[in-house]
Design a protein around this motif. Structure first.
Motif, short mmCIF file in Angstrom:
data_model
loop_
_atom_site.label_atom_id
_atom_site.label_comp_id
_atom_site.label_asym_id
_atom_site.label_seq_id
_atom_site.Cartn_x
_atom_site.Cartn_y
_atom_site.Cartn_z
N ASP A 112 0.84 -1.20 0.00
CA ASP A 112 0.00 0.00 0.00
C ASP A 112 0.88 1.25 0.00
O ASP A 112 1.09 1.88 1.02
N GLU A 113 1.39 1.59 -1.16
CA GLU A 113 2.33 2.70 -1.30
C GLU A 113 1.70 4.07 -1.09
O GLU A 113 2.36 4.99 -0.64
N ASN A 114 0.44 4.23 -1.42
CA ASN A 114 -0.20 5.54 -1.26
C ASN A 114 -0.98 5.65 0.05
O ASN A 114 -1.69 6.63 0.27
N ALA A 115 -0.86 4.66 0.92
CA ALA A 115 -1.44 4.65 2.26
C ALA A 115 -2.93 4.96 2.27
O ALA A 115 -3.43 5.66 3.15
N ASP A 116 -3.66 4.40 1.31
CA ASP A 116 -5.11 4.62 1.28
C ASP A 116 -5.89 3.47 1.92
O ASP A 116 -7.10 3.42 1.87
N ALA A 122 -3.17 1.37 -8.41
CA ALA A 122 -2.39 2.59 -8.17
C ALA A 122 -1.09 2.26 -7.44
O ALA A 122 -0.04 2.85 -7.72
N ASP A 123 -1.15 1.31 -6.52
CA ASP A 123 0.06 0.87 -5.81
C ASP A 123 1.01 0.14 -6.75
O ASP A 123 2.22 0.32 -6.68
N GLU A 125 1.29 0.65 -9.95
CA GLU A 125 1.89 1.70 -10.77
C GLU A 125 3.04 2.38 -10.04
O GLU A 125 4.12 2.57 -10.59
N HIS A 126 2.82 2.74 -8.78
CA HIS A 126 3.87 3.40 -7.99
C HIS A 126 5.09 2.51 -7.85
O HIS A 126 6.23 2.97 -8.00
N ASN A 130 9.05 3.13 -9.09
CA ASN A 130 10.00 3.49 -8.06
C ASN A 130 10.93 2.39 -7.56
O ASN A 130 12.01 2.69 -7.11
#
Length: 171
Positions: A112-116, A122-123, A125-126, A130
């Protein structure tokens, strides 16, 4: 079969681009969830920009306990890059039919890279942008028969894909 008219038309007309709905994939693969634990899954006819097989495995990477997900695309597919992009255009894959390049995506973790509070595309993609996971160009055109793609096949424990209708028997 009455419910498969699109499928039969595609096969008869040699239209290879027929994408399986995500709901159909979910309904079928729910019976095999325990089978995927610790496995390397290859989707070797599945452009991540378009493929619901890739999206299913990416979104369910952790719940399935996958070790790795590999997906490759065929450079000359007539609809590559025509739907909404999943990863942006950080790597130059070409947009015109004569300049499109085949690539592979390898995923080894999804967090959970965007901490949602959820793990989703979306994670993925991140992570591709990265670290750890990678989108890289293939040397050839991404044809499943190529040496490069055959090597990926040897690495995989299981293949889940939607092969081109015109090459189904050969596949």
């Amino acid at each position: 079969m009455a419910g498969n008219s699109n499928l039969h038309d595609s096969a008869k007309n040699k239209q290879d681009e027929f994408y399986t709905q995500l709901s159909l994939i979910e309904n079928e693969l729910k019976h095999y969830k325990s089978f995927f634990a610790g496995k390397i899954v290859l989707c070797n006819c599945d452009d991540p920009y378009e493929s619901n097989f890739f999206k299913y495995f990416a979104m369910n990477f952790n719940s399935l306990g996958l070790k790795k997900l590999i997906s490759t695309c065929y450079a000359t597919s007539p609809i590559v890059y025509t739907q909404l992009t999943l990863f942006g255009e950080e790597i130059d894959v070409g947009n015109e039919p004569g300049q499109r390049k085949a690539y592979k995506v390898e995923i080894t973790e999804v967090t959970d890279e965007n901490a949602d509070g959820r793990v989703d595309l979306a994670d993925v993609e991140h992570l591709l942008r990265n670290r750890k996971n990678a989108l890289t160009l293939l040397q050839g055109d991404g044809d499943f028969r190529s040496d490069e793609c055959a090597e990926l096949l040897r690495e995989a424990d299981v293949v889940v894909t939607n092969p081109p209708f015109s090459l189904f028997r050969e596949y």
